[in-house]
Structures are given as C-alpha cells and as structure tokens.
Design an enzyme around this catalytic site. Structure first.
Site, mmCIF file in Angstrom:
data_model
loop_
_atom_site.group_PDB
_atom_site.id
_atom_site.type_symbol
_atom_site.label_atom_id
_atom_site.label_comp_id
_atom_site.label_asym_id
_atom_site.label_seq_id
_atom_site.Cartn_x
_atom_site.Cartn_y
_atom_site.Cartn_z
ATOM 1 N N ARG A 169 0.839 -1.210 0.000
ATOM 2 C CA ARG A 169 0.000 0.000 0.000
ATOM 3 C C ARG A 169 0.870 1.255 0.000
ATOM 4 N NH1 ARG A 169 -5.167 0.199 2.106
ATOM 5 N NH2 ARG A 169 -4.714 1.966 3.462
ATOM 6 N N ARG A 173 9.951 5.618 -2.966
ATOM 7 C CA ARG A 173 10.356 6.561 -4.026
ATOM 8 C C ARG A 173 11.824 6.923 -3.916
ATOM 9 N NH1 ARG A 173 6.013 10.074 -2.124
ATOM 10 N NH2 ARG A 173 4.086 9.337 -3.111
ATOM 11 N N ARG A 246 -8.839 -7.017 12.736
ATOM 12 C CA ARG A 246 -8.083 -6.317 13.766
ATOM 13 C C ARG A 246 -8.958 -5.184 14.262
ATOM 14 N NH1 ARG A 246 -4.496 -7.664 17.261
ATOM 15 N NH2 ARG A 246 -2.939 -6.033 17.513
ATOM 16 N N ARG A 277 -0.092 5.490 16.398
ATOM 17 C CA ARG A 277 0.031 6.862 15.907
ATOM 18 C C ARG A 277 -0.677 7.835 16.833
ATOM 19 N NH1 ARG A 277 -2.605 5.349 9.872
ATOM 20 N NH2 ARG A 277 -4.252 4.077 10.735
ATOM 21 N N GLU A 297 -3.930 6.105 18.842
ATOM 22 C CA GLU A 297 -4.574 4.942 18.230
ATOM 23 C C GLU A 297 -3.878 3.670 18.723
ATOM 24 O OE1 GLU A 297 -5.492 5.729 14.062
ATOM 25 O OE2 GLU A 297 -5.080 3.624 13.641
ATOM 26 N N TYR A 345 -9.849 -4.646 2.229
ATOM 27 C CA TYR A 345 -9.153 -3.523 2.875
ATOM 28 C C TYR A 345 -9.297 -2.299 1.964
ATOM 29 C CZ TYR A 345 -5.094 -1.526 5.494
ATOM 30 O OH TYR A 345 -4.249 -0.763 6.274
ATOM 31 N N ASP A 347 -10.002 1.531 0.773
ATOM 32 C CA ASP A 347 -9.996 2.935 1.165
ATOM 33 C C ASP A 347 -11.345 3.545 0.765
ATOM 34 O OD1 ASP A 347 -7.539 3.208 2.426
ATOM 35 O OD2 ASP A 347 -6.474 3.347 0.525
HETATM 36 P P1 FAD Z 1 -18.162 1.489 7.540
HETATM 37 O O1 FAD Z 1 -17.672 2.874 7.563
HETATM 38 O O2 FAD Z 1 -17.568 0.501 8.510
HETATM 39 O O3 FAD Z 1 -19.748 1.534 7.739
HETATM 40 C C1 FAD Z 1 -20.502 0.386 8.047
HETATM 41 C C2 FAD Z 1 -21.646 0.835 8.956
HETATM 42 O O4 FAD Z 1 -22.519 -0.272 9.153
HETATM 43 C C3 FAD Z 1 -21.150 1.264 10.335
HETATM 44 O O5 FAD Z 1 -21.696 2.513 10.658
HETATM 45 C C4 FAD Z 1 -21.683 0.168 11.258
HETATM 46 O O6 FAD Z 1 -22.024 0.645 12.543
HETATM 47 C C5 FAD Z 1 -22.932 -0.286 10.502
HETATM 48 N N1 FAD Z 1 -23.342 -1.652 10.818
HETATM 49 C C6 FAD Z 1 -22.571 -2.772 10.794
HETATM 50 N N2 FAD Z 1 -23.302 -3.837 11.140
HETATM 51 C C7 FAD Z 1 -24.564 -3.391 11.371
HETATM 52 C C8 FAD Z 1 -25.758 -4.024 11.787
HETATM 53 N N3 FAD Z 1 -25.804 -5.327 12.058
HETATM 54 N N4 FAD Z 1 -26.887 -3.270 11.941
HETATM 55 C C9 FAD Z 1 -26.840 -1.919 11.698
HETATM 56 N N5 FAD Z 1 -25.721 -1.270 11.311
HETATM 57 C C10 FAD Z 1 -24.601 -2.001 11.160
HETATM 58 N N6 FAD Z 1 -9.778 5.344 3.933
HETATM 59 C C11 FAD Z 1 -9.202 6.331 3.176
HETATM 60 O O7 FAD Z 1 -9.527 6.467 1.997
HETATM 61 N N7 FAD Z 1 -8.294 7.215 3.729
HETATM 62 C C12 FAD Z 1 -7.904 7.116 5.034
HETATM 63 O O8 FAD Z 1 -7.093 7.918 5.506
HETATM 64 C C13 FAD Z 1 -8.480 6.079 5.838
HETATM 65 N N8 FAD Z 1 -8.132 5.948 7.129
HETATM 66 C C14 FAD Z 1 -8.687 4.954 7.882
HETATM 67 C C15 FAD Z 1 -8.303 4.857 9.212
HETATM 68 C C16 FAD Z 1 -8.862 3.860 10.018
HETATM 69 C C17 FAD Z 1 -8.429 3.755 11.449
HETATM 70 C C18 FAD Z 1 -9.820 2.956 9.461
HETATM 71 C C19 FAD Z 1 -10.414 1.876 10.320
HETATM 72 C C20 FAD Z 1 -10.211 3.057 8.142
HETATM 73 C C21 FAD Z 1 -9.642 4.055 7.322
HETATM 74 N N9 FAD Z 1 -10.012 4.210 5.987
HETATM 75 C C22 FAD Z 1 -9.435 5.198 5.228
HETATM 76 C C23 FAD Z 1 -11.005 3.310 5.360
HETATM 77 C C24 FAD Z 1 -12.437 3.891 5.418
HETATM 78 O O9 FAD Z 1 -12.808 4.061 6.762
HETATM 79 C C25 FAD Z 1 -13.375 2.891 4.722
HETATM 80 O O10 FAD Z 1 -12.965 2.630 3.405
HETATM 81 C C26 FAD Z 1 -14.839 3.357 4.660
HETATM 82 O O11 FAD Z 1 -15.211 4.156 5.740
HETATM 83 C C27 FAD Z 1 -15.698 2.120 4.621
HETATM 84 O O12 FAD Z 1 -17.068 2.450 4.440
HETATM 85 P P2 FAD Z 1 -18.151 1.300 4.621
HETATM 86 O O13 FAD Z 1 -19.477 1.908 4.358
HETATM 87 O O14 FAD Z 1 -17.761 0.103 3.815
HETATM 88 O O15 FAD Z 1 -18.001 0.800 6.126
HETATM 89 N N1 UDP Z 2 3.456 0.689 8.013
HETATM 90 C C1 UDP Z 2 4.651 0.617 8.698
HETATM 91 N N2 UDP Z 2 5.168 1.754 9.239
HETATM 92 C C2 UDP Z 2 4.559 2.952 9.141
HETATM 93 C C3 UDP Z 2 3.334 3.032 8.433
HETATM 94 C C4 UDP Z 2 2.809 1.875 7.890
HETATM 95 O O1 UDP Z 2 5.221 -0.456 8.819
HETATM 96 O O2 UDP Z 2 5.087 3.949 9.667
HETATM 97 C C5 UDP Z 2 2.896 -0.567 7.454
HETATM 98 C C6 UDP Z 2 1.961 -1.263 8.439
HETATM 99 O O3 UDP Z 2 2.106 -2.663 8.268
HETATM 100 C C7 UDP Z 2 0.607 -0.800 7.973
HETATM 101 C C8 UDP Z 2 0.812 -0.782 6.460
HETATM 102 O O4 UDP Z 2 2.147 -0.303 6.283
HETATM 103 O O5 UDP Z 2 -0.412 -1.677 8.388
HETATM 104 C C9 UDP Z 2 -0.162 0.084 5.683
HETATM 105 O O6 UDP Z 2 -0.073 1.406 6.183
HETATM 106 P P1 UDP Z 2 -1.259 2.440 6.015
HETATM 107 O O7 UDP Z 2 -0.787 3.755 6.539
HETATM 108 O O8 UDP Z 2 -1.742 2.365 4.622
HETATM 109 O O9 UDP Z 2 -2.341 1.823 7.000
HETATM 110 P P2 UDP Z 2 -3.814 2.349 7.440
HETATM 111 O O10 UDP Z 2 -3.816 3.850 7.288
HETATM 112 O O11 UDP Z 2 -4.784 1.621 6.568
HETATM 113 O O12 UDP Z 2 -3.892 1.925 8.873
#
Ligand code: FAD
Ligand code: UDP
Length: 365
Positions: A169, A173, A246, A277, A297, A345, A347
C-alpha cells in the site's frame, strides 16, 4: 413497504441510498451506532473536526469518484506527509530520499539504491510475506526501524505471518517527495466528513441504535431488498467460523495548547510505545484555535462484538471469505457491500467506486 433496507450508514450505505433515491426508490437506513457516517464520522469540538475513528484522508486516482465527491463538498489542499518517530528520532514517510538520507546520511538516488540492493540480497526469490516484501523494497535498516515494530503492533503478529500486500500500500520513491499517496487527487473535505453524509442521506429515513442482526425478524421484510454493509460472517452467525479482523481503541484528549506535535499524523514505529500513531486533528484543516485535540490509536485484538476495523486478509481468511461469498451470492434478496460486507481492505474511494458500480447495476437493471 420500502424498496431497499440499507444496513449501515457508512459511505457504501449512504452512496447507495442516495443513488436509489435519485432513481425514485424508497430506502430505510438502519444503523447500530448512535450516529451516521460509519468510520468517517467526525465530531466538532472547539471548532475542530475530530475524526472519531482515526485519521481519514481522502485520496483517489479515480476521476469520476473525485468528481462525485466534489459535487457534494469542497476539499482543501491538505497533502498527507506523516512522520515516523522511532525512539525520539524523526524520519519522513513514506519511504523516500528524505528517509534514506536520514537513515544513512546519503544524498543521491544511486547511493540509496546501492544501499538497499546490498541489504535486500538476503531475500531469495519472490517475497512470500510482509517481512520479505518489506526487506526487498527498502532493505533491512528501514524494515527494522520503520516497519517491523509498527506492523507487529498494528496486526498483533510477526511480519512473516502477514500478507505482502499490506506493505505494498505504501509508496517507495527515489525522489525527495513526502506525499504519502501516489494518487492524482487528495484533500480533506472542508467542514469535515459529516456534511457529506448529511447530503447523501438528505430526505432518507434513518433509524439509529438499530442492529439489524438483533432485530432481523422485524426488519427483514420491510423492504423488497436488503443492502447489507456489516460483517459478512456475522450475517451468517459465524456458521463457517470467524474471519480474521483487527480492532482499535482510540483515546482522544483535549489539550490547552495551540500546537502539540506540529503535524497531523505522527507514527510511533518502535515496538515499546503501545500506540501506533497520534493524530492532531486541527492540522488536517490548518486550524488556528487556541486549543488542540489529539487521538492516540491503540491496536487491539478483535473478538466477537468488537468493531472490526481491519480485515486481515491472510490466505486462510481469504479462503473462508470465498465460502461466505458463495453463501452471500445465494441470498436472493440481499446484496453485500462495503469494507466489511466484501471483506476488503478498501480505502474510501474504493468503497465509493464499489457503491456507484453496484448502484448502476442494481438501479438500471
Ligand atoms: P463502515 O464505515 O464501517 O460503515 C458500516 C456501517 O454499518 C457502520 O456505521 C456500522 O455501525 C454499521 N453496521 C454494521 N453492522 C450493522 C448491523 N448489524 N446493523 C446496523 N448497522 C450495522 N480510507 C481512506 O480512503 N483514507 C484514510 O485515511 C483512511 N483511514 C482509515 C483509518 C482507520 C483507522 C480505518 C479503520 C479506516 C480508514 N479508511 C481510510 C477506510 C475507510 O474508513 C473505509 O474505506 C470506509 O469508511 C468504509 O465504508 P463502509 O461503508 O464500507 O463501512
Ligand atoms: N506501516 C509501517 N510503518 C509505518 C506506516 C505503515 O510499517 O510507519 C505498514 C503497516 O504494516 C501498515 C501498512 O504499512 O499496516 C499500511 O499502512 P497504512 O498507513 O496504509 O495503514 P492504514 O492507514 O490503513 O492503517
């Protein structure tokens, strides 16, 4: 009677409901949490948009997804350039000439390439796991300092037990470029993510505090079809076993200081610091408030009932997922979508792409 019961108000559910409404369909959205938006949910505190489920930076190379989002909101020009803190020493991310210069005191791309080539020679053949993939991309020094500790904390297991795809991911560079993403478009929505969710759900009935799986018998016949965005294994009551996930724990703190760490995202890459982080939310929007909010986090094991933030996606889970996917395909009235429904996984942009493709196929058929 509704046309669609949408389970989950994350991006997938909201985009689908919005598109369905445009096509004259009637949707009911049910959401088990106390708010809409899924993991992009933000709360405004002292004028700062606090990302309640971790840092969310929008980035994409999909111009139609970018146009779709820009028709709803405006983005600022934030470029994610996090730094890594390893026992108090700072390195630039992602892995680029700045990182290599800080690591080895070298200056040119050729010097960096030679250093990495000499370290990667310990890996023979195609990398079979995250450890081998990381070493073959950036060598052993960067692996040990910036990857091993962080990854083992994040995923709760050794790097040789994880799929190589997780580390791919990140860009590598041989230029002095700290942009964490390679995508053409990037930014933070001005005003946070909640106005996007509110626009998508405008005019659509939403029931919060409603868990579809707990109220399945009362809800399932309210609509012709169900769009389910929760975990696919939970839908089937874990009949074939649990998929690997996770979880995370977020600790948010208000500090009476204007600027805590000088950057939105600082990764702690050593094994000893228990969190991965610290996010300082105001820096996503160049905030000038006199106070600040930070979130630590902490990675956590996932057990039934916990939020499943990350699908692990190792070979065993992928195999199990394929069996669940076959069961899902046989559910005639139910469509499974989103990060948990598709066990990917994803975004945000990929979730929006998936929801738009699915909507186009479903609503125009
Ligand atoms: P979700 O956002 O998980 O929505 C699913 C919803 O369904 C939730 O509100 C949940 O409560 C509800 N639900 C589940 N089961 C039930 C049930 N049985 N009944 C009623 N409701 C239910 N993406 C990026 O592009 N950039 C980022 O920087 C980025 N950072 C992230 C950082 C973290 C820590 C995490 C965890 C994810 C990150 N993502 C990021 C990914 C991004 O969050 C997801 O791609 C996106 O939000 C997923 O949308 P979704 O609708 O699939 O799921
Ligand atoms: N990662 C790492 N060191 C860092 C940042 C990321 O080893 O400082 C690795 C780690 O395994 C992580 C993966 O790269 O799960 C993907 O990172 P990303 O920032 O895309 O993760 P997310 O934002 O989805 O948690």
């Amino acid at each position: 009677m509704y046309d669609y019961l949408v389970v989950g108000s994350g991006l997938f559910g909201c985009v689908f409901a919005h598109e369905a409404k445009k096509h004259g369909k009637k949707c009911l959205v049910v959401e088990k949490r106390h708010h809409t938006g899924g993991n992009v949910y933000c709360e405004t505190m002292d004028g700062i948009h606090v990302h309640m489920y971790g840092a969310h930076i929008f980035h994409t190379s999909d111009s139609s997804v970018w146009e779709y989002m820009n028709s709803i909101t405006k983005f600022n020009n934030y470029v994610n350039s996090p730094v890594a803190n390893y026992h108090g020493k700072i390195y630039n991310l992602p892995f680029n000439m700045n990182t290599f210069a800080q690591m080895w005191g070298i200056v040119t791309p050729q010097q960096a390439a030679e250093k990495i080539a000499s370290q990667r020679s310990v890996i023979k053949g195609e990398p079979r796991n995250l450890e081998e993939q990381a070493i073959s991309l950036v060598g052993t020094d960067v692996y040990k300092t910036l990857i091993k500790g962080y990854t083992e904390k994040q995923w709760g297991c050794d790097c040789d037990q994880l799929p190589a795809s997780i580390i791919r991911r990140l860009p590598v560079r041989y230029t002095y470029n700290n942009n964490y993403f390679n995508d053409c478009y990037q930014g933070i929505p001005i005003g946070g993510y909640q106005p996007i969710i509110d626009t998508l759900l405008d005019g659509i009935e939403v029931r919060l505090h409603t868990d579809f799986l707990q109220e399945r018998s009362a809800l399932k016949d309210l609509a012709e079809k169900i769009v389910y965005t929760g975990s696919v294994d939970a839908y089937f009551d874990y009949k074939l076993g649990e998929l690997a996930y996770r979880s995370l724990r977020f600790e948010t703190e208000r500090l009476e200081t204007e600027n805590f760490q000088g950057i939105a995202v600082m990764n702690y890459t050593d094994r000893e610091t228990p969190y991965t982080r610290i996010i300082e939310h105001k820096h996503f929007e160049f905030g000038t408030q006199p106070v600040t909010y930070i979130t630590r986090e902490y990675p956590a094991a996932w057990h039934r009932g916990d939020e499943a933030y990350y699908p692990v996606g190792d070979a065993e889970s992928q195999k199990l997922y394929r069996e669940y996917a076959a069961m899902a395909a046989a559910e005639e009235r139910v469509i499974f979508g989103g990060r948990l429904g598709e066990y990917k996984y994803y975004d945000m942009d990929k979730v929006i792409r998936s929801a738009l493709d699915f909507s186009a196929a479903e609503l125009t058929s």
